[in-house]
Design a protein around this motif. Structure first.
Motif, PDB file in Angstrom:
ATOM      1  N   VAL A 131      40.549 -37.315  36.054  1.00 21.67           N
ATOM      2  CA  VAL A 131      40.006 -38.049  37.201  1.00 21.67           C
ATOM      3  C   VAL A 131      39.579 -37.135  38.348  1.00 21.67           C
ATOM      4  CG1 VAL A 131      41.139 -40.246  36.727  1.00 21.67           C
ATOM      5  CG2 VAL A 131      42.369 -38.494  38.035  1.00 21.67           C
ATOM      6  N   GLY A 132      40.347 -36.105  38.636  1.00 26.38           N
ATOM      7  CA  GLY A 132      39.998 -35.223  39.741  1.00 26.38           C
ATOM      8  C   GLY A 132      38.637 -34.586  39.577  1.00 26.38           C
ATOM      9  N   PRO A 133      38.410 -33.858  38.467  1.00 30.11           N
ATOM     10  CA  PRO A 133      37.086 -33.252  38.261  1.00 30.11           C
ATOM     11  C   PRO A 133      35.962 -34.277  38.193  1.00 30.11           C
ATOM     12  CG  PRO A 133      38.713 -32.261  36.800  1.00 30.11           C
ATOM     13  CD  PRO A 133      39.385 -33.424  37.451  1.00 30.11           C
ATOM     14  N   PHE A 134      36.255 -35.463  37.612  1.00 25.72           N
ATOM     15  CA  PHE A 134      35.197 -36.464  37.478  1.00 25.72           C
ATOM     16  C   PHE A 134      34.790 -37.018  38.843  1.00 25.72           C
ATOM     17  CE2 PHE A 134      33.527 -40.745  36.567  1.00 25.72           C
ATOM     18  CZ  PHE A 134      32.551 -40.414  35.638  1.00 25.72           C
ATOM     19  N   ILE A 135      35.759 -37.316  39.689  1.00 27.47           N
ATOM     20  CA  ILE A 135      35.453 -37.837  41.025  1.00 27.47           C
ATOM     21  C   ILE A 135      34.739 -36.776  41.857  1.00 27.47           C
ATOM     22  CG2 ILE A 135      36.479 -38.701  43.174  1.00 27.47           C
ATOM     23  CD1 ILE A 135      38.654 -40.011  41.459  1.00 27.47           C
ATOM     24  N   ALA A 136      35.128 -35.505  41.687  1.00 28.25           N
ATOM     25  CA  ALA A 136      34.421 -34.419  42.371  1.00 28.25           C
ATOM     26  C   ALA A 136      32.976 -34.342  41.893  1.00 28.25           C
ATOM     27  CB  ALA A 136      35.134 -33.089  42.124  1.00 28.25           C
ATOM     28  N   PHE A 137      32.766 -34.533  40.586  1.00 26.14           N
ATOM     29  CA  PHE A 137      31.414 -34.537  40.013  1.00 26.14           C
ATOM     30  C   PHE A 137      30.558 -35.656  40.612  1.00 26.14           C
ATOM     31  CE2 PHE A 137      28.700 -36.507  36.713  1.00 26.14           C
ATOM     32  CZ  PHE A 137      27.750 -35.507  36.579  1.00 26.14           C
ATOM     33  N   LEU A 138      31.201 -36.794  40.910  1.00 25.91           N
ATOM     34  CA  LEU A 138      30.471 -37.921  41.480  1.00 25.91           C
ATOM     35  C   LEU A 138      30.070 -37.679  42.931  1.00 25.91           C
ATOM     36  CD1 LEU A 138      32.462 -40.959  40.028  1.00 25.91           C
ATOM     37  CD2 LEU A 138      30.244 -40.073  39.280  1.00 25.91           C
ATOM     38  N   GLY A 139      30.611 -36.648  43.547  1.00 24.04           N
ATOM     39  CA  GLY A 139      30.166 -36.291  44.881  1.00 24.04           C
ATOM     40  C   GLY A 139      31.068 -36.724  46.010  1.00 24.04           C
ATOM     41  N   ALA A 140      32.347 -36.976  45.719  1.00 26.59           N
ATOM     42  CA  ALA A 140      33.272 -37.361  46.793  1.00 26.59           C
ATOM     43  C   ALA A 140      33.401 -36.217  47.792  1.00 26.59           C
ATOM     44  CB  ALA A 140      34.640 -37.702  46.207  1.00 26.59           C
ATOM     45  N   SER A 141      33.459 -36.559  49.064  1.00 26.43           N
ATOM     46  CA  SER A 141      33.571 -35.549  50.116  1.00 26.43           C
ATOM     47  C   SER A 141      34.957 -34.914  50.088  1.00 26.43           C
ATOM     48  CB  SER A 141      33.331 -36.194  51.477  1.00 26.43           C
ATOM     49  OG  SER A 141      34.383 -37.087  51.803  1.00 26.43           O
ATOM     50  N   PRO A 142      35.136 -33.752  50.730  1.00 23.70           N
ATOM     51  CA  PRO A 142      36.456 -33.096  50.745  1.00 23.70           C
ATOM     52  C   PRO A 142      37.551 -33.967  51.344  1.00 23.70           C
ATOM     53  CG  PRO A 142      34.754 -31.566  51.461  1.00 23.70           C
ATOM     54  CD  PRO A 142      34.092 -32.903  51.349  1.00 23.70           C
ATOM     55  N   GLU A 143      37.195 -34.849  52.277  1.00 20.35           N
ATOM     56  CA  GLU A 143      38.198 -35.735  52.871  1.00 20.35           C
ATOM     57  C   GLU A 143      38.581 -36.863  51.929  1.00 20.35           C
ATOM     58  OE1 GLU A 143      35.820 -33.585  55.731  1.00 20.35           O
ATOM     59  OE2 GLU A 143      35.200 -35.159  54.307  1.00 20.35           O
ATOM     60  N   VAL A 144      37.640 -37.295  51.104  1.00 20.46           N
ATOM     61  CA  VAL A 144      37.846 -38.460  50.225  1.00 20.46           C
ATOM     62  C   VAL A 144      38.439 -38.057  48.878  1.00 20.46           C
ATOM     63  CG1 VAL A 144      36.633 -40.280  48.937  1.00 20.46           C
ATOM     64  CG2 VAL A 144      36.070 -39.836  51.348  1.00 20.46           C
ATOM     65  N   LEU A 145      38.071 -36.886  48.364  1.00 23.02           N
ATOM     66  CA  LEU A 145      38.458 -36.467  47.011  1.00 23.02           C
ATOM     67  C   LEU A 145      39.962 -36.524  46.756  1.00 23.02           C
ATOM     68  CD1 LEU A 145      37.780 -35.339  44.232  1.00 23.02           C
ATOM     69  CD2 LEU A 145      37.726 -33.043  45.241  1.00 23.02           C
ATOM     70  N   PRO A 146      40.837 -35.933  47.586  1.00 22.46           N
ATOM     71  CA  PRO A 146      42.269 -35.986  47.276  1.00 22.46           C
ATOM     72  C   PRO A 146      42.840 -37.402  47.338  1.00 22.46           C
ATOM     73  CG  PRO A 146      41.903 -35.029  49.452  1.00 22.46           C
ATOM     74  CD  PRO A 146      40.566 -35.129  48.799  1.00 22.46           C
ATOM     75  N   LEU A 147      42.285 -38.242  48.186  1.00 25.72           N
ATOM     76  CA  LEU A 147      42.760 -39.623  48.277  1.00 25.72           C
ATOM     77  C   LEU A 147      42.426 -40.398  46.992  1.00 25.72           C
ATOM     78  CD1 LEU A 147      41.659 -40.470  51.941  1.00 25.72           C
ATOM     79  CD2 LEU A 147      43.931 -39.809  51.146  1.00 25.72           C
ATOM     80  N   ALA A 148      41.176 -40.286  46.557  1.00 18.01           N
ATOM     81  CA  ALA A 148      40.755 -40.981  45.343  1.00 18.01           C
ATOM     82  C   ALA A 148      41.489 -40.448  44.116  1.00 18.01           C
ATOM     83  CB  ALA A 148      39.248 -40.838  45.157  1.00 18.01           C
ATOM     84  N   THR A 149      41.698 -39.141  44.063  1.00 18.47           N
ATOM     85  CA  THR A 149      42.397 -38.529  42.929  1.00 18.47           C
ATOM     86  C   THR A 149      43.853 -38.990  42.866  1.00 18.47           C
ATOM     87  OG1 THR A 149      40.969 -36.576  43.034  1.00 18.47           O
ATOM     88  CG2 THR A 149      43.047 -36.360  41.843  1.00 18.47           C
ATOM     89  N   GLY A 150      44.536 -38.999  44.005  1.00 19.60           N
ATOM     90  CA  GLY A 150      45.924 -39.458  44.027  1.00 19.60           C
ATOM     91  C   GLY A 150      46.067 -40.891  43.574  1.00 19.60           C
ATOM     92  N   TYR A 151      45.159 -41.756  44.021  1.00 21.57           N
ATOM     93  CA  TYR A 151      45.172 -43.162  43.610  1.00 21.57           C
ATOM     94  C   TYR A 151      45.002 -43.266  42.099  1.00 21.57           C
ATOM     95  CZ  TYR A 151      43.802 -48.110  43.430  1.00 21.57           C
ATOM     96  OH  TYR A 151      43.724 -49.450  43.138  1.00 21.57           O
ATOM     97  N   MET A 152      43.997 -42.569  41.559  1.00 29.15           N
ATOM     98  CA  MET A 152      43.672 -42.689  40.145  1.00 29.15           C
ATOM     99  C   MET A 152      44.742 -42.096  39.235  1.00 29.15           C
ATOM    100  SD  MET A 152      41.213 -44.501  39.390  1.00 29.15           S
ATOM    101  CE  MET A 152      41.484 -44.029  37.680  1.00 29.15           C
ATOM    102  N   GLN A 153      45.432 -41.063  39.680  1.00 31.08           N
ATOM    103  CA  GLN A 153      46.478 -40.485  38.829  1.00 31.08           C
ATOM    104  C   GLN A 153      47.648 -41.442  38.649  1.00 31.08           C
ATOM    105  OE1 GLN A 153      47.195 -36.595  40.620  1.00 31.08           O
ATOM    106  NE2 GLN A 153      45.853 -35.619  39.113  1.00 31.08           N
ATOM    107  N   VAL A 154      47.967 -42.196  39.684  1.00 29.05           N
ATOM    108  CA  VAL A 154      49.017 -43.217  39.538  1.00 29.05           C
ATOM    109  C   VAL A 154      48.554 -44.303  38.572  1.00 29.05           C
ATOM    110  CG1 VAL A 154      50.350 -44.999  40.739  1.00 29.05           C
ATOM    111  CG2 VAL A 154      49.984 -42.768  41.815  1.00 29.05           C
ATOM    112  N   ILE A 155      47.304 -44.752  38.723  1.00 26.37           N
ATOM    113  CA  ILE A 155      46.762 -45.784  37.834  1.00 26.37           C
ATOM    114  C   ILE A 155      46.752 -45.286  36.388  1.00 26.37           C
ATOM    115  CG2 ILE A 155      44.689 -47.091  37.241  1.00 26.37           C
ATOM    116  CD1 ILE A 155      46.070 -48.159  39.714  1.00 26.37           C
ATOM    117  N   ALA A 156      46.345 -44.035  36.179  1.00 24.79           N
ATOM    118  CA  ALA A 156      46.293 -43.478  34.821  1.00 24.79           C
ATOM    119  C   ALA A 156      47.679 -43.428  34.202  1.00 24.79           C
ATOM    120  CB  ALA A 156      45.673 -42.081  34.848  1.00 24.79           C
ATOM    121  N   ALA A 157      48.688 -43.071  34.994  1.00 28.58           N
ATOM    122  CA  ALA A 157      50.057 -43.017  34.480  1.00 28.58           C
ATOM    123  C   ALA A 157      50.539 -44.399  34.053  1.00 28.58           C
ATOM    124  CB  ALA A 157      50.989 -42.442  35.542  1.00 28.58           C
TER     125      ALA A 157
END
Length: 488
Positions: free
Chosen positions: A127-153
């Motif tokens: 999820v982290g690399p994919f969201i970065a590929f989609l163009g998330a800003s530096p402020e948004v990327l860690p927030l979206a990644t943290g959310y998605m890692q919990v969902i993936a688990a």
């Protein structure tokens, strides 16, 4: 009339529904109404997250604009198995083959569990690399990644409940999943603001009228919340509870289709049957999810306010399209059971009836969205730039809502007949060859308006393609039932 009697008049179980004879409108209504409510409750998960995170920060709101399509993508990759299970159960039930239906359900649960574990592991690291590929800003990327890692688990629980809903629907029971979903959503909504904000300065206290001593006592616990990650934890926990209840219902066999532990040993010969139907269905659903994710590549070229408006618009659409999605699932079940019963003409009548009804209903909802676009967007944010962009988005798309109803109705009938490849092809053409290219090239000249314009163009085109393909009548050869080693 007492409340229980009123509920019984609205919600009818499979024993009271005859999907293979009699009229079309009433059984389709009674089959679809609980699905509408189930999907509305399902959407309440997302809306609760969107509302509370909108109160948290604009960056958090933009983060879930990236995260929600990713959730949809992960689930869609494995959702074909649940579609296959639903179709097989429906066709076996229509043919009076109860034991074969139970074997199909048991095998679907077994392979879906294995598949969701693999998807969860893949998603956690991707999820982290994919969201970065989609163009998330530096402020948004860690927030979206943290959310998605919990969902993936929590993917086995997230996906497992969808499988329960699909199998029960194939049997003709849409009431039980609705009741289980209701309890799960209430729990999620109760947990969301606490896990996001904690107790100190929680806006929920103001809404509930808690002041002074009460709020101070809660704040004294020291829990400050987990922000966007807290929203993900609330969703996974409530879904896990719903999954456990759903499995218990099917194991006991008190409602709907029954599953047997002895039949859940993976049968890889049967897996091929599931994949014959399920892979094209996954392509269709994954194509829809990918289209939203790829659109984010275009949306991501614009300011965060446009990204947030796009996320709100997608959430609003998920509510407005609930009737079409529910009726499409109802048509899928009716088509499957009637194909199994050897009545393809009745299946075709159900699809035509649903397409006409959904065109009228969604067109009416489109008029409402067109007139109230600003207030609708303002529910989720108080940022004037986000409200302006979101209002523009809704006003461009709203006139085409009725065409989504037509597309969904005929796609549901294709799936019920086992023609999942046809439904997938229409989806790929509509989204991959029309919506995304139009959004990209139009946005170069028209800015964000070009993105919004791609939606009505693709909606109309998709409906016309589905209607023309359905008139060819090739879906009538869609029976997929085969002898099953359903030994108890």
């Amino acid at each position: 009339m007492r409340l229980r009697e009123r509920a019984a008049s609205l919600f009818k179980g499979p024993a009271e529904l005859n999907l293979t004879s009699g009229g079309i409108g009433k059984p389709l209504f009674y089959l679809s109404l609980p699905i509408v409510i189930t999907n509305l409750l399902q959407t309440a998960y997302n809306l609760a997250d969107t509302f509370w995170l909108g109160q948290f920060s604009t960056e958090a709101l933009a983060a879930i604009s990236f995260a929600f399509p990713m959730v949809f993508l992960l689930i869609s990759l494995g959702m074909g198995l649940s579609v296959a299970g639903s179709v097989l159960v429906a066709q076996h039930i229509g043919a009076g083959e109860e034991s074969e239906a139970e074997y199909a359900a048991s095998q679907t649960v077994a392979f879906a569990t294995l598949g969701s574990i693999l998807l969860g592991v893949f998603g956690y690291f991707a999820v982290g690399p994919f969201i970065a590929f989609l163009g998330a800003s530096p402020e948004v990327l860690p927030l979206a990644t943290g959310y998605m890692q919990v969902i993936a688990a929590g993917m086995p629980f997230m996906f497992g409940f969808f499988v329960f809903v699909a199998l029960m629907r194939g049997y003709g029971d849409t009431v039980t999943p609705m009741l289980v979903m209701f309890g799960s959503v209430v729990l999620n909504i109760a947990m969301d603001p606490i896990l996001i904000f904690g107790f100190d300065g929680n806006p929920l206290f103001g809404m509930l009228g808690l002041r002074g001593v009460e709020a101070s006592l809660l704040a004294s616990t020291g829990y400050t919340g987990s922000g966007i990650t807290g929203a993900a934890i609330a969703t996974v926990f409530s879904r896990a509870l719903a999954f456990v209840v759903g499995i218990a219902v099917m194991l006991q066999g008190v409602r709907g289709v029954m599953i047997h532990p002895s039949q859940m040993r993976p049968d890889f010969t049967y897996l091929r049957r599931l994949l014959d139907i399920g892979l094209p269905a996954s392509v269709e659903l994954t194509g829809r999810a990918l289209s939203v994710n790829l659109l984010l590549l275009v949306v991501g070229m614009f300011p965060t306010t446009v990204v947030a408006a796009f996320g709100i618009g997608v959430r609003v659409f998920s509510v407005i399209f609930l009737p079409a999605i529910a009726v499409a699932r109802g048509v899928e079940t009716m088509t499957g059971q009637n194909i199994g019963a050897g009545k393809p003409d009745r299946a075709g009548t159900a699809a035509d009836f649903a397409a006409k009804a959904m065109f009228v209903i969604l067109t009416a909802l489109g008029v409402v969205a067109l007139l109230a676009a600003g207030p609708i967007v303002a529910i989720f944010t108080n940022d004037p730039e986000v409200i302006s962009a979101g209002r523009s988005f809704l006003r461009w798309v709203a006139p085409s809502f009725g065409f989504i109803g037509v597309l969904r109705a005929y796609s549901g009938s294709f799936r019920g007949a086992g023609k999942t490849l046809t439904a997938a092809a229409i989806s790929v053409v509509m989204l991959g060859f029309i919506r995304i290219p139009v959004a990209y090239f139009a946005s170069l000249d028209l800015g964000s308006t070009g993105i919004w314009l791609a939606f009505p163009i693709s909606n109309v085109a998709g409906a016309l393609i589905a209607y023309a393909w359905y008139r060819r009548g090739t879906w009538r050869t869609g029976s997929v039932r085969r002898p099953t080693p359903a030994d108890d």
